[in-house]
Design a protein around this motif. Sequence first.
Motif, PDB file in Angstrom:
ATOM      1  N   LEU B   9       0.845  -1.204   0.000  1.00 37.85           N
ATOM      2  CA  LEU B   9       0.000   0.000   0.000  1.00 37.85           C
ATOM      3  C   LEU B   9       0.878   1.251   0.000  1.00 37.85           C
ATOM      4  O   LEU B   9       1.763   1.391   0.853  1.00 37.85           O
ATOM      5  CB  LEU B   9      -0.902  -0.011   1.235  1.00 37.85           C
ATOM      6  CG  LEU B   9      -2.174   0.795   1.130  1.00 37.85           C
ATOM      7  CD1 LEU B   9      -3.120   0.177   0.107  1.00 37.85           C
ATOM      8  CD2 LEU B   9      -2.874   0.852   2.480  1.00 37.85           C
ATOM      9  N   ARG B  10       0.601   2.131  -0.926  1.00 42.26           N
ATOM     10  CA  ARG B  10       1.479   3.282  -1.124  1.00 42.26           C
ATOM     11  C   ARG B  10       0.636   4.533  -1.348  1.00 42.26           C
ATOM     12  O   ARG B  10      -0.412   4.486  -1.977  1.00 42.26           O
ATOM     13  CB  ARG B  10       2.328   2.982  -2.367  1.00 42.26           C
ATOM     14  CG  ARG B  10       3.407   3.951  -2.705  1.00 42.26           C
ATOM     15  CD  ARG B  10       4.164   3.408  -3.930  1.00 42.26           C
ATOM     16  NE  ARG B  10       4.909   4.466  -4.564  1.00 42.26           N
ATOM     17  CZ  ARG B  10       6.110   4.883  -4.165  1.00 42.26           C
ATOM     18  NH1 ARG B  10       6.707   4.299  -3.150  1.00 42.26           N
ATOM     19  NH2 ARG B  10       6.717   5.870  -4.779  1.00 42.26           N
ATOM     20  N   ASP B  16       5.734  13.816  -6.232  1.00 37.75           N
ATOM     21  CA  ASP B  16       6.851  13.137  -5.571  1.00 37.75           C
ATOM     22  C   ASP B  16       6.853  13.227  -4.045  1.00 37.75           C
ATOM     23  O   ASP B  16       7.869  12.968  -3.415  1.00 37.75           O
ATOM     24  CB  ASP B  16       8.173  13.701  -6.122  1.00 37.75           C
ATOM     25  CG  ASP B  16       8.213  15.221  -6.065  1.00 37.75           C
ATOM     26  OD1 ASP B  16       7.243  15.808  -5.547  1.00 37.75           O
ATOM     27  OD2 ASP B  16       9.192  15.809  -6.532  1.00 37.75           O
ATOM     28  N   VAL B  17       5.718  13.612  -3.438  1.00 38.73           N
ATOM     29  CA  VAL B  17       5.701  13.645  -1.965  1.00 38.73           C
ATOM     30  C   VAL B  17       5.187  12.284  -1.475  1.00 38.73           C
ATOM     31  O   VAL B  17       3.996  11.996  -1.515  1.00 38.73           O
ATOM     32  CB  VAL B  17       4.815  14.797  -1.430  1.00 38.73           C
ATOM     33  CG1 VAL B  17       4.841  14.823   0.092  1.00 38.73           C
ATOM     34  CG2 VAL B  17       5.266  16.121  -2.004  1.00 38.73           C
ATOM     35  N   VAL B  18       6.115  11.461  -1.060  1.00 37.28           N
ATOM     36  CA  VAL B  18       5.759  10.095  -0.659  1.00 37.28           C
ATOM     37  C   VAL B  18       5.351  10.109   0.815  1.00 37.28           C
ATOM     38  O   VAL B  18       6.176  10.316   1.698  1.00 37.28           O
ATOM     39  CB  VAL B  18       6.943   9.137  -0.881  1.00 37.28           C
ATOM     40  CG1 VAL B  18       6.550   7.711  -0.488  1.00 37.28           C
ATOM     41  CG2 VAL B  18       7.378   9.191  -2.339  1.00 37.28           C
ATOM     42  N   ALA B  19       4.065   9.908   1.074  1.00 35.80           N
ATOM     43  CA  ALA B  19       3.594   9.890   2.463  1.00 35.80           C
ATOM     44  C   ALA B  19       3.741   8.493   3.046  1.00 35.80           C
ATOM     45  O   ALA B  19       4.170   8.324   4.190  1.00 35.80           O
ATOM     46  CB  ALA B  19       2.134  10.334   2.520  1.00 35.80           C
ATOM     47  N   VAL B  20       3.379   7.490   2.253  1.00 36.83           N
ATOM     48  CA  VAL B  20       3.525   6.097   2.691  1.00 36.83           C
ATOM     49  C   VAL B  20       4.207   5.351   1.552  1.00 36.83           C
ATOM     50  O   VAL B  20       3.704   5.301   0.438  1.00 36.83           O
ATOM     51  CB  VAL B  20       2.149   5.467   3.019  1.00 36.83           C
ATOM     52  CG1 VAL B  20       2.306   3.995   3.344  1.00 36.83           C
ATOM     53  CG2 VAL B  20       1.488   6.192   4.174  1.00 36.83           C
ATOM     54  N   ALA B  21       5.377   4.790   1.875  1.00 36.39           N
ATOM     55  CA  ALA B  21       6.218   4.269   0.787  1.00 36.39           C
ATOM     56  C   ALA B  21       6.062   2.761   0.579  1.00 36.39           C
ATOM     57  O   ALA B  21       7.009   2.093   0.221  1.00 36.39           O
ATOM     58  CB  ALA B  21       7.672   4.613   1.074  1.00 36.39           C
ATOM     59  N   PRO B  56      -5.492   5.097  -1.817  1.00 35.75           N
ATOM     60  CA  PRO B  56      -4.085   4.729  -2.019  1.00 35.75           C
ATOM     61  C   PRO B  56      -3.650   4.992  -3.458  1.00 35.75           C
ATOM     62  O   PRO B  56      -4.461   4.861  -4.380  1.00 35.75           O
ATOM     63  CB  PRO B  56      -4.046   3.229  -1.711  1.00 35.75           C
ATOM     64  CG  PRO B  56      -5.399   2.830  -1.301  1.00 35.75           C
ATOM     65  CD  PRO B  56      -6.348   3.946  -1.579  1.00 35.75           C
ATOM     66  N   THR B  57      -2.386   5.354  -3.639  1.00 36.20           N
ATOM     67  CA  THR B  57      -1.859   5.548  -4.994  1.00 36.20           C
ATOM     68  C   THR B  57      -1.698   4.189  -5.663  1.00 36.20           C
ATOM     69  O   THR B  57      -1.961   4.019  -6.853  1.00 36.20           O
ATOM     70  CB  THR B  57      -0.497   6.277  -4.930  1.00 36.20           C
ATOM     71  OG1 THR B  57      -0.663   7.439  -4.132  1.00 36.20           O
ATOM     72  CG2 THR B  57       0.006   6.663  -6.300  1.00 36.20           C
ATOM     73  N   SER B  58      -1.243   3.210  -4.889  1.00 34.08           N
ATOM     74  CA  SER B  58      -1.151   1.841  -5.415  1.00 34.08           C
ATOM     75  C   SER B  58      -1.218   0.869  -4.252  1.00 34.08           C
ATOM     76  O   SER B  58      -1.135   1.276  -3.091  1.00 34.08           O
ATOM     77  CB  SER B  58       0.151   1.649  -6.203  1.00 34.08           C
ATOM     78  OG  SER B  58       1.244   1.870  -5.344  1.00 34.08           O
TER      79      SER B  58
END
Lengths: 324, 364
Positions: B9-10, B16-21, B56-58
Motif C-alpha cells: 500500500l502506497r 513526488d511527496v511520498v507519504a507512505v512508501a 491509495p496511490t497503489s
Amino acid sequence: MTRIYDRNVAEPAEEHRASPRAVGGVGPTIIPDRWLGAAMLAPSVLVFLALLIFPLGYGIYTSFFRIDTLDLSTGGTFVGFENYLWLLGNEQFWHALKTSTMFSVVVVSLQIVLGTAVALLLNSSFKGRTLVRGLILFPYMMPVVAVVLVWLLLYNAIFGVINYLIFSVGFIPRVDSIAWLANPTSAFIGVVLVAVWKYFPFVVVIVLARLQVIPQDLYEAAKIDGAGPISRFFDITLRELRDVLLVVALLRTIFIFNNFEIVYLMTHGGPMQATLTLPILVYETALDGDRSFGRGSAIAVVMFAILMCVMTVYFRFLRKEDQK
Amino acid sequence: MASVKFDKLRKVYGKDVVAVAGLDFEIPDGLFVSLVGPSGCGKSTALRMIAGLEEPTSGRLIFGDQDVTDREPRNRDIAMVFQSYALYPHMTVSENLQYGLKKRGVSSEERSISVKRIAHMLHIETFLDRKPRQLSGGQRQRVALGRALIRDPEVFLLDEPLSNLDAKLRVHMRAELATLHQRLRKTMIYVTHDQLEAMTLSDRIVVMNHGVVQQIGSPAEIYNSPSNRFVAEFMGTPSMNMIPCTLKQENGEPRLIAKNLSIPLSKQVASLASRTEVALGVRSEDFEIGAPGIVGGVDARVLVAELTGAEKYIYLELADAKVIARAPADSPICAGDNVSLSFKPHQMHVFDGRGDEAAALRAA
C-alpha cells in the motif's frame, strides 16, 4: 492572597509598595479615579448620542407634529397621534407595507439561497478559484447608481440585452418587445432581481467564511457513520451554517426593508405603485408630493417599530436556541 | 472477525511527496496494533487509507479475505475515533451515539437499546441529553468511543484519541482502552506519536519514519532489540544514549574506541559491521554509576541531576557525548560531581553507522 517573591529580594514594606498608577508610569492626574472611566467613555457616548439617539428622538418627536417641509423653521403644530391615525386609515400605507414585506422576504430568501449555493461552489476546489472568489464581489463593490443604469439598459424594451436574447432564442416574435419595467408584475420581479444580484455577494462572503471553518473531521466521521452526500449536506453543512444564516437573514432584512435607492432609481415606486415600498412612501410623503414632514416621520417610526419587533423575536429565538 | 492486510500500500501526494512508501504486512485478527512515529511519518495517512478517507496511490488493502481498497468508508465495517473526537456539535450525546445506526436503517427501538447498553458500558448515562460543548474532554472522549463501539465494527481505528487530554486523564483513559480491548477482542489500530502509549497498550507496534516501516514487533522486542538507530532513539524515555565510536582491532581483538573509552566487542558482532564509524547505544537504566576510579568504569562529569520523583536523571558528559543515566531518587549525586560509569555488557547496542538508518549489529 499568597504572594511569591524572589527569595533573594526582601518583600517591600507596605508603605513602599508601588501603586498601580506609579508602576504604569503615569503621574498624578487632575481627574480623580472614580471619574476617569466616565471621562474616557464620554467622547464615544457623545458621538453615539449625536449620531444615533438624537436623530431617532427627533424623528419620533416630529411624528407628533404637523410640519410643512417648505418651512421647517416654524417647528410645526403639535397634533398628538393624528399622523398615526392618518396612516392607519391610509390605503397607500398598507399597500406599501405589504409591498415592502413581500420585497424583503423574496429578496432576502433569494439572496440567501443564491449566496449559499455560490459559497458552496467557491468552497470546493477548482482551477482559478481565487480569481472567481474576487470577481464574485464585483456587484457588491459597484455603486448603486451604476448598477441601476446597467440594469435599466439590460431591461430596455427596444435595445435591451434581455429582450435581444429572448428574441434570439425565438421565444417571442421580434415585433413584440417586452417593457419589463412597465408591467406591475415584471417590474416587481425586475427590481427584486437587481436587489438580489447587487447584494448576494455579501451572503457569499459570510457563508464562505463559515464554510471554511467547519471541521473536515465532521464530514469524515459522517462518511464512516454511513451518511451520503445529501445527508452530510443537511446534517452537517446546513446545521453548521444555521447560526450564520440567521444573522445574515436579520441583517439583510433590515437592510432591504429600509432600501430606498434601488427601487426608487429603477421604478420610482411604479408602475401603478407595484414597487411602492415604505422608504419611497416616506420620501414622497415628507419631501416630495405631500411635503408633510410629520406624516413622513410617523411612517418612518412605524418602520422602526416593525424592525424592532423582528429583532426582538429573533434575539429571543437565538437565546432559546442557546439554552438548548 | 477481520485481519487487516496491507499489500504494498502506497500513497504519494502530487508527483513526488511520498507519504507512505509501501506498507506490506498483516495485522492478525483481534490484536491491538499501534502505528507509531514522529509527525509526518505517514502513520495517520496509513490509518486514513484503512478508513477509506484517503485513496491509495497503489497497492491493496484486504480485510479478512475481502479486498476493500475501492470500498466507500461506510461499506468497510470500521469505526474511527478522531483526535478531535469529531462529535456532531448540534446533536445530543444520544443522537451522536445513534447517528451511525440511524444511517444504516436500524429501528428506533433497537437504537435506543444500543444507546443504553453503550452508555452503561462507558458510564455516560447521565449526560445523554447534553450537547458535546457541555461535556469535559474526558466525557467527550467517552462519547467518541461510544459512537465507535455502538456499531460493533470488525476494525476499530483510533487516531491519537488521547492527545487532547491532560496527563492524568490520559493515563486513566489508556487503562480504560486496554480493558475495553481485552473485553471486546476486536482488531484495533491505534495511531500515536507517544511511544509510551504505544508501549503500554499494544500487542504489536509498527514504528514508522518517512513513510517507511522501520520495525514491527511486540513492545518488548521493539524496546530491547531495536532494528536500527531511529527505533532505538524513538522508543523509550529518555531516549537511548548514543556514543559515536570507532571500531578498531587491538591485539587481534575488536574494540569500540572513543575519547576515553575502549570497550571490547564480540568478534561475531564486529564481523557484521560494514564500516568502522559506528554508534554505541546504551539505555539510561543500563549504566551503573559508581565512585570515580572504579575498575572497568569510565570517568565522567555530572552536568545536571534532575529529580523526577521516583528516580533521578543524571546528565553526564562521556567521550564527547552527552548521556543520561538513571539513579535512585535518594542518590546523593549532584551537578559537578565526578563519577565512574560502567556498562551492563549484554545491554549494549552497536549500530552500523551513525545515521538514523544505521542497522543494529546483533549476533545471531
